[in-house]
Enzyme design. Structure first.
Site, PDB file in Angstrom:
ATOM      1  N   PRO A   1      -4.141  -6.939   3.994  1.00 31.21           N
ATOM      2  CG  PRO A   1      -3.815  -9.256   3.920  1.00 31.21           C
ATOM      3  CD  PRO A   1      -4.750  -8.168   3.453  1.00 31.21           C
ATOM      4  CB  CYS A   2      -0.396  -3.549   6.017  1.00 31.60           C
ATOM      5  SG  CYS A   2       0.040  -4.234   7.637  1.00 31.60           S
ATOM      6  CD  GLN A   3       1.546  -8.864   6.361  1.00 33.76           C
ATOM      7  OE1 GLN A   3       0.739  -8.464   5.518  1.00 33.76           O
ATOM      8  NE2 GLN A   3       1.201  -9.667   7.344  1.00 33.76           N
ATOM      9  N   GLY A   4       3.295  -5.734   2.524  1.00 36.89           N
ATOM     10  CA  GLY A   4       3.979  -5.207   1.351  1.00 36.89           C
ATOM     11  C   GLY A   4       4.247  -3.722   1.423  1.00 36.89           C
ATOM     12  CG  PHE A   5       1.565  -1.091   1.161  1.00 37.81           C
ATOM     13  CD1 PHE A   5       2.059  -0.709  -0.064  1.00 37.81           C
ATOM     14  CD2 PHE A   5       0.313  -1.706   1.199  1.00 37.81           C
ATOM     15  CE1 PHE A   5       1.341  -0.920  -1.228  1.00 37.81           C
ATOM     16  CE2 PHE A   5      -0.416  -1.917   0.045  1.00 37.81           C
ATOM     17  CZ  PHE A   5       0.099  -1.526  -1.174  1.00 37.81           C
TER      18      PHE A   5
END
Length: 382
Positions: free
Chosen positions: A92-96
């Site tokens: 999951p990429c939401q933090g980046f």
């Protein structure tokens, strides 16, 4: 279990008598990346995701080898797949993501570490990790990139990091993503040169969608009811397909180019917009005409709602623009399906990456005779 949809693609060098390369899939979602890897010739032995609806979608189309749950609960059991040809996935990429918090300490950002722990346990001949472009380019994430490279290096992998745009590989969508690839005990593999061989001519949004026909037909049912209202104070850009001529975050799709990145937040007023007449009628564009009117000093429209032929992207059209195979059966309701599509790696982009990975594995760049027992424990920098 046989796949429900046809995943056969031309150009695969493997024959029926050759063993298919094996793979393990992590953070599999609805299976966008897995579709591409399977089309390239990989036999996916095991898959995992935390999204229960996406797992059901995966099962319907790709098989029962997917397991629902937190990857942290399954890491220790992955040793049974030691030595597979490839471990791949998109944490999951939401933090980046520039659309999110962009916080390295976001719990979702830590899942790249879970991926690398899986690499340590499985010791695949190759690994492929996908994420948003920001992880591969922004200075604030350089410590994360450095830790990824150092950890892979300690485990004996030669790594490369590449920013790829889906539109360069037959996907009618401009979607840039970073791919972190590693090959065990390998000579320099020049992955960029290998994947360049799998580039395809760009496909415009109009070329991709024209065959579906207008919304409301059996082949292209209406699936988004979000009303499109005209902005009282439009924000103009040089292109009619940028700026804000409508309220909400949905933007008109440019029929003359690959579409902009489809977001996982589709389903409401963030769903992209189509001028039905431009795509399926006489080709005239109300959007371009209205934009030209505004750019020459014309007053904004006093109408609240856009003309009836200005409408939202349907689920079927989103499927096509993400290159999911025809007939792909998504579980869940409309919003869940839009989300699954927007979260997925476009299938044809994954196909190109998988083909390049097979090129490396088959060309003998990997030392199959070496000692693949891990000599150093996995550790990220402080």
């Amino acid at each position: 279990m046989n796949p429900v949809v046809n995943l056969t693609r031309g150009g695969n060098r493997r024959t029926e008598v050759q063993a298919r390369p094996s793979a393990v899939s992590l953070f599999s979602g609805a299976g966008g990346m897995d579709v591409g890897f399977r089309q390239a010739g990989f036999d996916i032995l095991w898959a995992n995701d935390l999204d229960k609806v996406a797992v059901e979608t995966y099962r319907r189309n790709l098989g029962d080898h997917i397991v629902w749950g937190d990857i942290e609960d399954h890491l220790s059991s992955l040793s049974r797949f030691a030595g597979v040809d490839c471990l791949f996935g998109g944490p999951p990429c939401q933090g980046f993501s520039v659309a999110g918090k962009m916080a390295p300490d976001d719990p979702r950002s830590q899942l790249v570490r879970s991926f690398m722990r899986a690499v340590e346990i499985v010791r695949p001949r190759a690994f492929v990790m996908e994420n948003v472009k920001a992880l591969g380019t922004l200075a604030k994430f350089k410590p994360v990139r450095d830790d990824l490279r150092a950890s892979a290096d300690r485990l004996g992998y030669r790594t490369e990091l590449h920013i790829l745009n889906a539109k360069d590989f037959g996907v009618p969508q401009a979607r840039e993503r970073v791919f972190f690839v590693g090959f065990l005990d390998a000579e320099p593999v020049q992955f960029e040169d290998r994947i360049r061989k799998h580039r395809r001519a760009p496909i415009t949004t109009l070329e991709a969608l024209r065959k579906t026909g207008p919304q409301g037909t059996a082949a292209n049912p209406k699936t988004c009811n979000a009303v499109i209202t005209i902005a009282e104070r439009p924000v103009l850009r040089r292109s009619p397909y940028a700026g804000m001529m409508f309220n909400g975050l949905g933007r008109p799709l440019n029929p003359h180019a690959p579409c902009a990145t489809l977001p996982a937040s589709m389903g409401g007023n963030k769903t992209p917009i189509i001028d039905e007449r431009q795509f399926f009628g006489d080709g005239t564009s109300w959007i371009e005409t209205y934009h030209a009117h505004l750019m020459t000093g014309g007053a904004p429209s006093t109408l609240r709602e856009a003309p009836g032929h200005i409408r939202r992207l349907t689920l079927e059209e989103a499927r096509i623009l993400h290159t999911f195979p025809e007939g792909y059966d998504f579980a869940g309701g409309r919003s869940a399906t839009y989300r699954q599509i927007g979260n997925a790696v476009p299938c044809d982009l994954a196909l190109a990456v998988a083909q390049a990975t097979i090129d490396v594995l088959e060309d003998g760049a990997i030392d199959d005779e070496g000692d693949h027992e891990p000599s150093l424990r996995f550790a990220f920098g402080s």
